[in-house]
Design an enzyme around this catalytic site. Structure first.
Site, PDB file in Angstrom:
ATOM      1  N   ASP A   1      57.612  76.862  39.351  1.00  0.00           N
ATOM      2  CA  ASP A   1      57.494  75.280  39.851  1.00  0.00           C
ATOM      3  C   ASP A   1      58.836  74.761  39.919  1.00  0.00           C
ATOM      4  O   ASP A   1      58.976  73.540  39.683  1.00  0.00           O
ATOM      5  CB  ASP A   1      56.839  74.612  39.034  1.00  0.00           C
ATOM      6  CG  ASP A   1      55.201  75.331  38.998  1.00  0.00           C
ATOM      7  OD1 ASP A   1      54.617  75.650  40.011  1.00  0.00           O
ATOM      8  OD2 ASP A   1      54.727  75.415  37.627  1.00  0.00           O
TER       9      ASP A   1
ATOM     10  N   LYS B   1      61.183  75.740  44.397  1.00  0.00           N
ATOM     11  CA  LYS B   1      61.627  76.830  45.369  1.00  0.00           C
ATOM     12  C   LYS B   1      61.342  76.684  46.855  1.00  0.00           C
ATOM     13  O   LYS B   1      62.212  77.106  47.748  1.00  0.00           O
ATOM     14  CB  LYS B   1      61.035  78.104  45.109  1.00  0.00           C
ATOM     15  CG  LYS B   1      61.774  78.861  43.822  1.00  0.00           C
ATOM     16  CD  LYS B   1      60.930  80.170  43.528  1.00  0.00           C
ATOM     17  CE  LYS B   1      59.654  80.371  42.900  1.00  0.00           C
ATOM     18  NZ  LYS B   1      59.113  79.459  41.704  1.00  0.00           N
TER      19      LYS B   1
ATOM     20  N   GLY C   1      52.547  77.993  44.598  1.00  0.00           N
ATOM     21  CA  GLY C   1      52.178  76.818  45.625  1.00  0.00           C
ATOM     22  C   GLY C   1      53.729  76.373  45.736  1.00  0.00           C
ATOM     23  O   GLY C   1      54.408  75.686  44.758  1.00  0.00           O
ATOM     24  N   HIS C   2      53.860  76.379  46.996  1.00  0.00           N
ATOM     25  CA  HIS C   2      55.238  75.944  47.382  1.00  0.00           C
ATOM     26  C   HIS C   2      55.130  74.676  47.990  1.00  0.00           C
ATOM     27  O   HIS C   2      54.663  74.666  49.278  1.00  0.00           O
ATOM     28  CB  HIS C   2      56.201  76.890  48.126  1.00  0.00           C
ATOM     29  CG  HIS C   2      56.678  78.185  47.288  1.00  0.00           C
ATOM     30  ND1 HIS C   2      57.066  79.494  47.790  1.00  0.00           N
ATOM     31  CD2 HIS C   2      56.636  78.416  45.910  1.00  0.00           C
ATOM     32  CE1 HIS C   2      57.283  80.197  46.757  1.00  0.00           C
ATOM     33  NE2 HIS C   2      57.071  79.432  45.791  1.00  0.00           N
TER      34      HIS C   2
ATOM     35  N   THR D   1      45.844  81.468  36.964  1.00  0.00           N
ATOM     36  CA  THR D   1      45.280  80.297  37.879  1.00  0.00           C
ATOM     37  C   THR D   1      44.045  80.855  38.507  1.00  0.00           C
ATOM     38  O   THR D   1      43.556  80.088  39.464  1.00  0.00           O
ATOM     39  CB  THR D   1      46.343  80.455  39.131  1.00  0.00           C
ATOM     40  OG1 THR D   1      46.456  81.866  39.708  1.00  0.00           O
ATOM     41  CG2 THR D   1      47.861  80.169  38.857  1.00  0.00           C
TER      42      THR D   1
ATOM     43  N   GLN E   1      56.337  82.511  41.442  1.00  0.00           N
ATOM     44  CA  GLN E   1      56.650  82.358  40.061  1.00  0.00           C
ATOM     45  C   GLN E   1      58.095  82.642  39.605  1.00  0.00           C
ATOM     46  O   GLN E   1      58.685  82.042  40.321  1.00  0.00           O
ATOM     47  CB  GLN E   1      55.593  83.562  39.320  1.00  0.00           C
ATOM     48  CG  GLN E   1      54.064  83.375  39.693  1.00  0.00           C
ATOM     49  CD  GLN E   1      53.513  83.765  40.836  1.00  0.00           C
ATOM     50  OE1 GLN E   1      53.992  85.146  41.157  1.00  0.00           O
ATOM     51  NE2 GLN E   1      52.985  83.094  41.554  1.00  0.00           N
TER      52      GLN E   1
ATOM     53  N   GLY F   1      46.552  71.890  40.161  1.00  0.00           N
ATOM     54  CA  GLY F   1      46.512  70.463  39.718  1.00  0.00           C
ATOM     55  C   GLY F   1      46.659  70.261  38.427  1.00  0.00           C
ATOM     56  O   GLY F   1      46.545  69.107  37.834  1.00  0.00           O
TER      57      GLY F   1
ATOM     58  N   PRO G   1      48.175  69.428  34.403  1.00  0.00           N
ATOM     59  CA  PRO G   1      49.462  69.108  34.309  1.00  0.00           C
ATOM     60  C   PRO G   1      50.313  69.916  33.597  1.00  0.00           C
ATOM     61  O   PRO G   1      49.881  70.950  32.797  1.00  0.00           O
ATOM     62  CB  PRO G   1      49.035  68.029  33.213  1.00  0.00           C
ATOM     63  CG  PRO G   1      47.555  68.167  32.724  1.00  0.00           C
ATOM     64  CD  PRO G   1      46.941  69.308  34.093  1.00  0.00           C
TER      65      PRO G   1
HETATM   66  P1  IMP Z   1      47.950  84.602  37.251  1.00  0.00           P
HETATM   67  O1  IMP Z   1      49.288  84.701  38.128  1.00  0.00           O
HETATM   68  O2  IMP Z   1      47.116  83.568  37.960  1.00  0.00           O
HETATM   69  O3  IMP Z   1      47.477  85.463  36.558  1.00  0.00           O
HETATM   70  O4  IMP Z   1      48.658  83.477  35.824  1.00  0.00           O
HETATM   71  C1  IMP Z   1      49.353  83.954  35.018  1.00  0.00           C
HETATM   72  C2  IMP Z   1      50.370  83.008  34.287  1.00  0.00           C
HETATM   73  O5  IMP Z   1      51.372  82.665  35.388  1.00  0.00           O
HETATM   74  C3  IMP Z   1      49.814  81.479  34.143  1.00  0.00           C
HETATM   75  O6  IMP Z   1      50.382  81.061  32.901  1.00  0.00           O
HETATM   76  C4  IMP Z   1      49.919  80.880  35.453  1.00  0.00           C
HETATM   77  O7  IMP Z   1      49.941  79.474  35.021  1.00  0.00           O
HETATM   78  C5  IMP Z   1      51.524  81.274  35.665  1.00  0.00           C
HETATM   79  N1  IMP Z   1      51.669  81.320  37.205  1.00  0.00           N
HETATM   80  C6  IMP Z   1      51.184  81.859  38.391  1.00  0.00           C
HETATM   81  N2  IMP Z   1      51.740  81.327  39.230  1.00  0.00           N
HETATM   82  C7  IMP Z   1      52.460  80.155  39.123  1.00  0.00           C
HETATM   83  C8  IMP Z   1      53.296  79.454  39.862  1.00  0.00           C
HETATM   84  O8  IMP Z   1      53.456  79.714  41.017  1.00  0.00           O
HETATM   85  N3  IMP Z   1      53.852  78.607  39.186  1.00  0.00           N
HETATM   86  C9  IMP Z   1      53.912  78.513  37.899  1.00  0.00           C
HETATM   87  N4  IMP Z   1      53.168  79.218  37.082  1.00  0.00           N
HETATM   88  C10 IMP Z   1      52.386  80.010  37.551  1.00  0.00           C
END
Ligand code: IMP
Length: 434
Positions: free
Chosen positions: A15, A18, A42-43, A131, A223, A301, A303
């Site tokens: 986040d 990017k 989520g870009h 997520t 990520q 969504g 926080p």
């Molecule tokens: P997963 O990728 O859904 O398995 O989540 C694993 C960890 O990565 C969790 O802490 C998520 O909140 C974090 N995470 C996954 N995708 C994102 C992203 O695009 N931005 C920030 N954190 C992410």
């Protein structure tokens, strides 16, 4: 058009902004390629005041004529992909002839999301805070060698039926008293294959040909480094290699194809999900950063947890990824604070630490060692030249560069494309001025 292929990836916990950086650099590239993750990303991009949130398709798609690639290292949920394609069409952007999906990418199956939620529930207190998009279970099937790839949806039906049957029975063994029938899953996948067919390609070959023709490629990370399955805060990570190494395996390109690496870092730190965050703030200051920076997950969504800039983290990212420059985002969020802090090391029960530790117990017990600098009252918001920044903000950026060991090639001072400073003489200017 530049000749260098560059990578743009997250230097913290994701986040970092990017989406905006990729979007503004895209006009300098013919192709944008994603190499890992899935629709957990989520870009967010703002164009002419309109907000676009892309999860799976590279945000380069908003630029006509740019080819967007989803690599084999990505896990693809066909329904999420179709939803995004339809949403883009509704907003007037067609992906026809510009979207390519690797034939080797693994498919997120309809029940992977269910397994994700179940696995979190089973971990209880130790949950990751995923997520819930089914990302982890899809990668588990890939590594467990029972995954289903995009090419399987288009190939021999008998073979696909066998794979789906195997995969569903593995699922049924995990979920107690469950007897999911494989046939509807199979029918659904065949339908998905039909719709995806025009986009499916050997993306390694396409990238090779693109580069051989002298066109440049941007490799888009999702990520971030601290969420990387190998180099992040394991197990509180995502299930893929978000750092630079993921490019080679996730797209089938050689290391020497990567001519430069831009790490995106926020002027402070955020994280969603569980796991240690040494500079985490609570109370009024955290609320202020969250509200001013609109720090809510663009996929879920949720926080985001907020804290001061952590130079131990960015220094580590610089090493893992070989960063040539930082794109520093959201500097304007710090406008008006009486003072700003930079973490330069951690005090732990085992002594002082200046390199990012592997052991989460060390990280969880880490007390940040801070340098405190004066804040600034004149806003940085919307600045487009470094000399427009208040002296205190310039000093903050300069110190942050020193302790992170990397220069800021770009500074973002607002969410719009134009609210950006490109630092004269630094890597980003070189990459974009050819
Ligand atoms: P997963 O990728 O859904 O398995 O989540 C694993 C960890 O990565 C969790 O802490 C998520 O909140 C974090 N995470 C996954 N995708 C994102 C992203 O695009 N931005 C920030 N954190 C992410």
């Amino acid at each position: 058009m530049v000749r260098t292929n560059i990578a743009v990836l997250g230097a913290q916990w994701g986040d970092e902004g990017k989406g905006k950086i990729v979007d503004m650099l895209t006009p300098h590239f013919s192709t944008v390629a994603r190499y890992q993750g899935g629709h957990n990303a989520g870009h967010t991009v703002y164009v002419d005041g309109r907000k676009f949130v892309l999860h799976l398709i590279p945000s380069g798609i908003l630029h006509p004529g740019v080819t967007c690639i989803i690599g084999n290292g990505v896990v693809v949920d066909p329904e999420a992909l179709f939803k995004e394609v339809d949403e883009l069409a509704r907003l007037g952007t067609s992906v026809d002839g510009r979207l390519l999906v690797s034939e080797k990418a693994h498919v997120i199956l309809p029940y992977h999301r269910e397994l994700d939620v179940l696995s979190e529930a089973r971990r209880g207190e130790r949950k990751i805070g995923t997520t819930s998009r089914g990302i982890g279970p899809a990668y588990e099937d890939k590594v467990g060698r029972r995954g289903i790839r995009v090419c399987d949806l288009l190939g021999d039906r008998e073979a696909l039926a066998t794979e789906v049957r195997e995969n569903v029975s593995a699922r049924n063994r995990i979920i107690k008293d469950s007897t999911l029938d494989w046939r509807p899953v199979f029918d659904q996948l065949v339908g998905h294959g039909e719709r995806m067919k025009p986009w499916v390609a050997d993306v390694s070959l396409v990238l090779h040909q693109t580069m051989a023709a002298g066109k440049s490629v941007m490799f888009e990370g999702a990520q971030a480094t601290l969420l990387d399955i190998d180099h992040g805060t394991y197990p509180f990570v995502t299930s893929s290699n978000a750092s630079v190494g993921g490019i080679c395996t996730g797209l089938g390109v050689a290391p020497k194809a990567i001519g430069g690496v831009l790490g995106v870092a926020k002027a402070y730190t955020t994280r969603v999900g569980e796991g240690p965050l040494p500079t985490e703030l609570t109370g009024e200051l955290a609320d202020r950063l969250r509200e001013t920076g609109q720090e809510y997950g663009s996929s879920t969504g949720r926080p985001r947890r907020c804290g001061w800039y952590d130079a131990v983290v960015v220094r580590y990212s610089a090493r893992i990824n070989g960063l040539d420059a930082i794109a520093l985002t959201k500097l304007d969020v710090l406008d008006g604070l009486p003072e700003v802090r930079i973490c330069t090391g951690y005090q732990t029960p085992w002594g002082q630490v200046t390199e990012f530790p592997a052991d989460l117990r060390v990280l969880a017990a880490a007390e940040p060692i801070y340098e405190t600098l004066p804040g600034w009252t004149r806003p940085t918001k919307g600045a487009t030249r470094i000399d427009e920044l208040p002296a205190e903000a310039r000093r903050y950026v300069a110190r942050l560069e020193e302790v992170s060991g990397v220069a800021c090639g770009l500074i973002s001072t607002g969410s719009d494309r134009n609210e950006t400073i490109i630092t004269p003489g630094a890597a980003v200017e070189r990459w974009t001025s050819a």
